[in-house]
Structure formats: C-alpha cells, structure tokens
Design an enzyme around this catalytic site. Structure first.
Site, PDB file in Angstrom:
ATOM      1  N   GLU A 147      -4.748  12.669   9.774  1.00  0.00           N
ATOM      2  CA  GLU A 147      -5.246  12.389   8.420  1.00  0.00           C
ATOM      3  C   GLU A 147      -6.633  11.768   8.552  1.00  0.00           C
ATOM      4  O   GLU A 147      -6.776  10.575   8.809  1.00  0.00           O
ATOM      5  CB  GLU A 147      -4.299  11.430   7.682  1.00  0.00           C
ATOM      6  CG  GLU A 147      -4.645  11.320   6.203  1.00  0.00           C
ATOM      7  CD  GLU A 147      -5.142   9.950   5.754  1.00  0.00           C
ATOM      8  OE1 GLU A 147      -5.587   9.847   4.595  1.00  0.00           O
ATOM      9  OE2 GLU A 147      -5.105   8.988   6.544  1.00  0.00           O
ATOM     10  N   ARG A 165      -4.897   4.286  -7.963  1.00  0.00           N
ATOM     11  CA  ARG A 165      -4.272   5.485  -7.393  1.00  0.00           C
ATOM     12  C   ARG A 165      -2.840   5.633  -7.913  1.00  0.00           C
ATOM     13  O   ARG A 165      -2.270   6.713  -7.883  1.00  0.00           O
ATOM     14  CB  ARG A 165      -4.275   5.414  -5.861  1.00  0.00           C
ATOM     15  CG  ARG A 165      -5.654   5.565  -5.242  1.00  0.00           C
ATOM     16  CD  ARG A 165      -5.597   5.421  -3.738  1.00  0.00           C
ATOM     17  NE  ARG A 165      -5.098   4.113  -3.339  1.00  0.00           N
ATOM     18  CZ  ARG A 165      -4.814   3.770  -2.078  1.00  0.00           C
ATOM     19  NH1 ARG A 165      -4.970   4.643  -1.109  1.00  0.00           N
ATOM     20  NH2 ARG A 165      -4.381   2.559  -1.778  1.00  0.00           N
ATOM     21  N   ASP A 203      -1.483   8.813  10.155  1.00  0.00           N
ATOM     22  CA  ASP A 203      -2.214   8.169   9.067  1.00  0.00           C
ATOM     23  C   ASP A 203      -3.498   7.519   9.585  1.00  0.00           C
ATOM     24  O   ASP A 203      -3.524   6.938  10.671  1.00  0.00           O
ATOM     25  CB  ASP A 203      -1.306   7.097   8.441  1.00  0.00           C
ATOM     26  CG  ASP A 203      -1.964   6.410   7.259  1.00  0.00           C
ATOM     27  OD1 ASP A 203      -2.256   7.104   6.276  1.00  0.00           O
ATOM     28  OD2 ASP A 203      -2.213   5.187   7.343  1.00  0.00           O
ATOM     29  N   ASP A 238      -3.633  10.040  -2.747  1.00  0.00           N
ATOM     30  CA  ASP A 238      -4.891   9.293  -2.678  1.00  0.00           C
ATOM     31  C   ASP A 238      -5.893   9.785  -3.719  1.00  0.00           C
ATOM     32  O   ASP A 238      -5.654  10.764  -4.425  1.00  0.00           O
ATOM     33  CB  ASP A 238      -5.474   9.390  -1.265  1.00  0.00           C
ATOM     34  CG  ASP A 238      -4.801   8.404  -0.316  1.00  0.00           C
ATOM     35  OD1 ASP A 238      -4.362   7.331  -0.777  1.00  0.00           O
ATOM     36  OD2 ASP A 238      -4.711   8.713   0.877  1.00  0.00           O
ATOM     37  N   ASP A 240       0.832  -1.191   0.000  1.00  0.00           N
ATOM     38  CA  ASP A 240       0.000   0.000   0.000  1.00  0.00           C
ATOM     39  C   ASP A 240       0.881   1.262   0.000  1.00  0.00           C
ATOM     40  O   ASP A 240       0.680   2.180   0.796  1.00  0.00           O
ATOM     41  CB  ASP A 240      -0.940  -0.022   1.221  1.00  0.00           C
ATOM     42  CG  ASP A 240      -2.030   1.034   1.132  1.00  0.00           C
ATOM     43  OD1 ASP A 240      -2.241   1.583   0.032  1.00  0.00           O
ATOM     44  OD2 ASP A 240      -2.666   1.322   2.164  1.00  0.00           O
TER      45      ASP A 240
HETATM   46  C1  GLC Z   1      -4.231   6.625   4.418  1.00  0.00           C
HETATM   47  C2  GLC Z   1      -3.277   6.768   3.245  1.00  0.00           C
HETATM   48  C3  GLC Z   1      -3.660   5.795   2.174  1.00  0.00           C
HETATM   49  C4  GLC Z   1      -3.600   4.397   2.733  1.00  0.00           C
HETATM   50  C5  GLC Z   1      -4.422   4.270   4.013  1.00  0.00           C
HETATM   51  C6  GLC Z   1      -4.101   3.027   4.757  1.00  0.00           C
HETATM   52  O1  GLC Z   1      -5.516   6.970   4.077  1.00  0.00           O
HETATM   53  O2  GLC Z   1      -3.276   8.083   2.791  1.00  0.00           O
HETATM   54  O3  GLC Z   1      -2.821   5.909   1.063  1.00  0.00           O
HETATM   55  O4  GLC Z   1      -4.064   3.494   1.782  1.00  0.00           O
HETATM   56  O5  GLC Z   1      -4.164   5.336   4.922  1.00  0.00           O
HETATM   57  O6  GLC Z   1      -2.859   3.117   5.395  1.00  0.00           O
END
Ligand code: GLC
Length: 642
Positions: free
Chosen positions: A318, A512, A276, A388, A133
């Site tokens: 986030e 993405r 995150d 994202d 990821d």
């Molecule tokens: C956040 C990141 C994204 C990721 C997710 C899981 O939303 O920006 O890219 O897939 O976390 O870690």
C-alpha cells in the site's frame, strides 16, 4: 481411507520437496538482502539464524490444506493465479458492514449474488477501543478484536470462503503499532530492549533534524512526527497519529517478529496480504522518510521469505505516492517483479476523478507513460473509492502537459469535489488541509462525489440519472483497465455520505469516516426493487462483474494500449491478447460525443462488426464521415465479432 491418507502424504511430500528447492534457490538472495540491511548490526548473525528458523517453522506449521492450495496456485505458472479476470473484490469494515465475523458468514451469499469472490477485511486484530485509526493501530497482531469475534470465527470464515472459491485479503500494519501494544507498554516502562523497537529519543535534537525533511501525514489531526511520552521521558516517532508508534526496522529483531506475524496471517489462509503504509517503513534523516531505498530492500526480503514458505500468498504494497514511486514497489532493475505482486493504482483512481470533473482526459493521457511500465506478472488493485481520502498525487508535469497550471488545477478539483465550484453537483469535503504546503485531499463516497446525494435531496430526476451514469462510468473504467477491481462496500448499493461521525468523539476530526458507512440492510434490500438507485447500481455492478468474467482478455497481462485520442472527452483503451480484442470507451463529459470509426482500425485489424457487451448491442463499423456516438457519461465494452 488408507488411499486418501497416502494421497495426502504424497501431496505433503511434493510440497515439502518444492519448499526445499525454493529455499535453496532463494537462500543466497535472502542472505544478500538481509546483509544489506543488517550486516553492521551487533545482533546480525543471531538474527539471520532466527530468520531462517522462522521460514522453516512457518512452512512446517502451514496447514496441509493451504499447502495444497499453494500447489494449485503454482500450477497456473508461469502466469500467476492472481492475474485472472475472474476475481472481483470488495473492501469492508466487518463491524460497519454486518457487526461480526460470524454474521459475515451469513453474507457470503450476498457477495456471491453480486459476483464478488475476494474480500478485503479491514483491520480485525486487537486495537484500542476509541481512537484506533479504524483498526490501523494494532495492539495485538494475533488476537482478533473482541468486537469482531474470535480467531476461530475468522478461521471458520476462511474455510467457508475457500470452499466457495473465494479469496481473502487482510492487512499487516507493518509500519507501526498502537501505543497499547505490549512492546510499547514495555518501552514506556523504560525497558531499553523495547525502546529499541521504536524510534525513541531523549530530547528534540534528532527529532528536529528529522522534522526538517519529513512531511506531515495528518497535519490537522496529528501535526508533527514525534510525540512526547512522559512516562519514559522520550520523544517517540509517531508519523501518523500520536497513538501509532513507528517500528524501528534498523533493529533485526523487529523485522523477525513482524515476519513471524506475516507468516501467522499466511497460515490463516490469507491469499493477498496488504502491507499497510509500505512507503514509510524505513526512516532516514535528511529525506522525507518515504520510499527510501531500504524500504524496498525490506519488502524484497519479505517477498523472498514468503515465496519460499507460503508461496500462495501474494503481497500488496500500500503505497499511495507519486506514480514514479509507486512503480518501484513492483521491484526495479534486477529486482523487477521481485518485490510486491500488487500495488494500488492510486494514480489511475485519481486521474478518473480528474477526468470526471474536467470532462476531458488530457491529464489522464499525459500520465499514462509511467503506468504502462508495470512489469509483466505483477498487477494492480484498481478502485474508484476506498476507506481513505483521494489524493491528487499525480505529477505536475502531466497537468502542465495537459495545458493547466498545476496549482490552479488542483484548486479547481478541490473546489469541485467539495461542492464549492459553481455548478458542481459533488458533495465531498476537504481532508487534511495543509496550510503550509497547500496540499489538500478529498473525502466523500462514490455516490456523493458523483452527485447522487445532492440530486436526491433536490429531487432532481435528471441529475439523479446522470449521477447513476457517472457512478457506473467510474466503476467500469476501473473494472476493465487491468488488475483486480475492488469495490468499496456500500458503493454497490449507492450509499451516500454518512455524517454520523461528526457526533462521535473519537472520529469527528477525521472526515474519512463520512465515506465509511454503517450498512442498513433494509436499505440494501432495495437492491431487489427495480426503479431505485440501489437496484440500478447493484444490478449494473453485477453485470459489469459478469462481463469481466466472460472476457479472458481482461486478465492483466500487461496488454493495455491506449487508443488515439480522436476526441479528448473520451478515454479509450484496447485490451488485446493473441487473437482476442476488446475496445473500452468512456465518455467523461456531460455532452454527447462522437468518435471516428477509424479508432477501431488502427491496431492491426479492421473489424467489420462490434458487439457491445454492456448494452448487448451490435454495431457495424462504418467509414467517415459517419461517427460512433457516445451519450453523456456512457461507456462501451466492444468486442469484434463476425
Ligand atoms: C494506511 C491506511 C490508512 C491509515 C494509515 C496508517 O494508509 O490505509 O487508513 O490511516 O495507513 O495506518
């Protein structure tokens, strides 16, 4: 030498004394927050002692130079250092940008040339080769992944950045670990102590209950929220991908271990820590397990601990969720401004894309009320694109108020940006289509979504020029609205979608990757060649950053007022502080628009002349029936002058 030592000692003393003061002042709040979460846990007491020891040790091991930087940042109080108009950021994947951390050292001049002085380096800590990821599946929170270099390389980079007055942001992936993390390996081997670090269940009964109210994050690539792990015969909660195991924060040990990791990053010299997936860290049956109150309590506890030991590090939550929910990450009620210092202005980002597609600002205006509630002394990360997708998560109420049907309106936007709407010039794609709920998000680079990819393919000069105007309009809007603007790497040099991910076995199912380019430095050298889109975007971005820097009124002091929408195609806001004023106007439509001069006279002053910082042009403020004219997709940064 002796004098120097004395001075260092003195600084250390001051910093130590202030630490004690902060610790004393925050202790009862830390204890209250901790007990709200863990009072009933059998290891609660022991955990609390460990928590206090972690704070203490983290301060003790903080390098002197960072303690000095903390003091410097604290000097700007009562206004936080990060509210400044002089910070502009870029977010990038080190490997895709330039290979390694060592190479990034050699790119600092590039950032300086652009005017960027704040870097968000996408996850650098060890994650499995293959599916990870984009590094958000961490297998070791303290070891820099070999692909990028070593921890020493990172330290050297941070030191050099510090010398150049640049700021650093890194992620703490708080919600989950990779299934290859040591804790997950132990859990898989059957150790109950580590199974308790995650949400592990013997059968489907509890998972099924959770599933009743938990949405799916990646319904196409990773349906469901649990994965069966046959080695230990357990169902493990995996909200994101099957290889990302959700950490169990009901266990105080997990909190303490992760807090220690947070301090580890703080002591590397991180200026802003990106937490995150902050919305997901607490799970509760019968809820969506997003934005639940206890997630906020955890973040508030982290904030208090960080404030005590490493006060120079700000926190970014986030949380890409509904606007009402985003606001709560700044802290609410008696916790106002006591949670995350920053949140992403994901609402505004999406509203800009809405305005660009519709050519009007009705939905944008209808959604402002909420956003303006942001507490003083907190700030936004503003952006047009990031790694994202774009989620159109703003409230249905705003769409309804604008006179649209929410379902039809979102469908239109999806079709528009995926290039399926008649006349659309956008070249994006739909991401994570959820057949059950009808929810869809959008992938695509800034340039491709603004039409540059299609226009260049078709060799259409007019559309190429218009798409450049759109790119700049979008960037300018997020540069002046308040907060730290963060450019996504590649967008400064007009990168269009990169389709190579389709041939990568570990990435092809996640579109993405189309907007996460691999930088071609030969292409980037065109930023110096006038007449190329690379040059016009790069030099204009440079200019936007420069203008922002010269206008202290743009610093985020909760000083934003929306102008009366005399023309619904034009977004206009006033940034004002004491005597200073700047009017920012943006024409989101494809047609020339006119605006009554009265718009400049409604807020306490009646300027006679206005200077547009963007074009370097002076205007005399007139009376009706004359009008101020805005060409298609143009914008103005107007300051009253004599
Ligand atoms: C956040 C990141 C994204 C990721 C997710 C899981 O939303 O920006 O890219 O897939 O976390 O870690």
């Amino acid at each position: 030498m002796a004098i120097e030592n004395k001075q260092t000692l003195k600084k250390e003393d001051v910093s130590g004394q202030l630490f004690r003061k902060r610790f004393q002042a925050a202790l009862s709040e830390i204890s209250k927050l901790y007990n709200t979460i863990y009072a009933s846990h059998p290891q609660s007491r022991q955990g609390f002692d460990e928590l206090l020891a972690t704070i203490e040790q983290s301060f003790e091991s903080r390098p002197a130079v960072l303690k000095g930087r903390d003091l410097k940042k604290l000097q700007t109080e009562p206004e936080h250092w990060f509210l400044s108009n002089e910070i502009t950021g870029m977010s990038l994947y080190v490997d895709r940008f330039c290979g390694t951390i060592k190479n990034l050292l050699g790119k600092l001049d590039y950032f300086e040339k652009l005017g960027v002085n704040f870097l968000h380096l996408m996850p650098l800590f060890e994650s499995p080769v293959g599916e990870s990821d984009g590094g958000y599946a961490v297998s070791d929170f303290r070891k820099v992944d070999r692909r990028f270099g070593t921890l020493d390389d990172l330290i050297v980079l941070q030191e050099e950045m510090r010398k150049r007055n640049m700021y650093l942001m890194l992620d703490i992936v708080l919600n989950h670990t990779s299934d290859q993390h040591e804790w997950a390996i132990q859990a898989r081997h059957g150790w109950p102590q580590y199974q308790d670090y995650y949400y592990c269940f013997d059968d489907r009964s509890i998972p099924d209950e959770f599933e009743k109210s938990m949405p799916e994050i990646f319904p196409e690539a990773a349906p469901g929220n649990f994965t069966y792990v046959k080695e230990c015969r357990k169902w493990v909660m995996t909200v994101f991908h099957h290889y990302q195991w959700d950490l169990n924060y009901t266990n105080p040990q997990v909190f303490i271990e992760m807090l220690a990791n947070i301090f580890f990053y703080a002591n590397l010299g991180v200026d802003i820590l990106r937490i995150d997936a902050a919305a997901f860290i607490w799970k509760e049956k019968g809820t969506s397990s997003q934005n639940v109150p206890m997630a906020h309590t955890i973040l508030q506890l982290i904030k208090q601990c960080v404030w005590v030991a490493t006060p120079g590090m700000a926190l970014l939550g986030e949380a890409i969720v509904a606007p009402k929910e985003i606001m709560k990450y700044f802290g609410a009620g008696d916790k106002e401004a006591k949670e995350c210092d920053f949140a992403y202005n994901a609402t505004h980002m999406a509203l800009q894309w809405d305005a660009l597609a519709t050519g009007d600002t009705k939905v944008m205006l209808a959604a402002q009320h909420e956003l303006l509630q942001k507490p003083f002394d907190t700030s936004w990360i503003t952006y047009t694109r990031c790694h994202d997708d774009i989620g159109l998560g703003y409230e249905d109420a705003a769409i309804l108020q604008a006179g649209y049907n929410p379902y039809e309106h979102r469908k239109f936007l999806m079709n528009y940006y995926s290039g399926n709407y008649p006349g659309s010039v956008a070249a994006g794609a739909l991401f994570s289509v959820n057949e059950k709920t009808g929810d869809v998000r959008i992938s695509g680079s800034l340039a491709s979504l603004c039409g540059l990819e299609k226009a260049m393919k078709e060799n259409d000069k007019t559309e190429t020029e218009l798409s450049v105007c759109k790119i700049l309009l979008m960037q300018a809007h997020s540069f002046f609205i308040g907060g730290i603007p963060v450019i996504f790497y590649g967008d400064e040099a007009a990168y269009t979608n990169d389709y190579s991910y389709l041939h990568d076995g570990c990435k092809h199912y996640d579109n993405r990757w189309m907007h996460r380019p691999v930088i071609d430095w030969e292409k980037n050298s065109k930023v110096d060649i006038p007449g190329t889109p690379e040059h016009s975007i790069f030099s204009s971005t440079q200019k936007l950053i420069r203008i922002r820097r010269t206008l202290p009124v743009i610093a985020d002091k909760k000083n934003l007022t929306w102008l009366t929408p005399h023309n619904i195609h034009v977004a206009g806001y006033l940034r004002a502080w004491e005597e200073d004023r700047v009017y920012c106007l943006f024409n989101f439509s494809r047609e020339e628009q006119s605006l009554t001069w009265y718009v400049f006279k409604e807020h306490g002053i009646k300027p006679s002349k206005l200077f547009d910082h963007w074009q370097g042009k002076k205007y005399t403020v007139k009376n009706d029936p004359e009008y101020f004219l805005l060409p298609p997709y143009s914008f103005f940064i107007l300051e009253p002058v004599k």
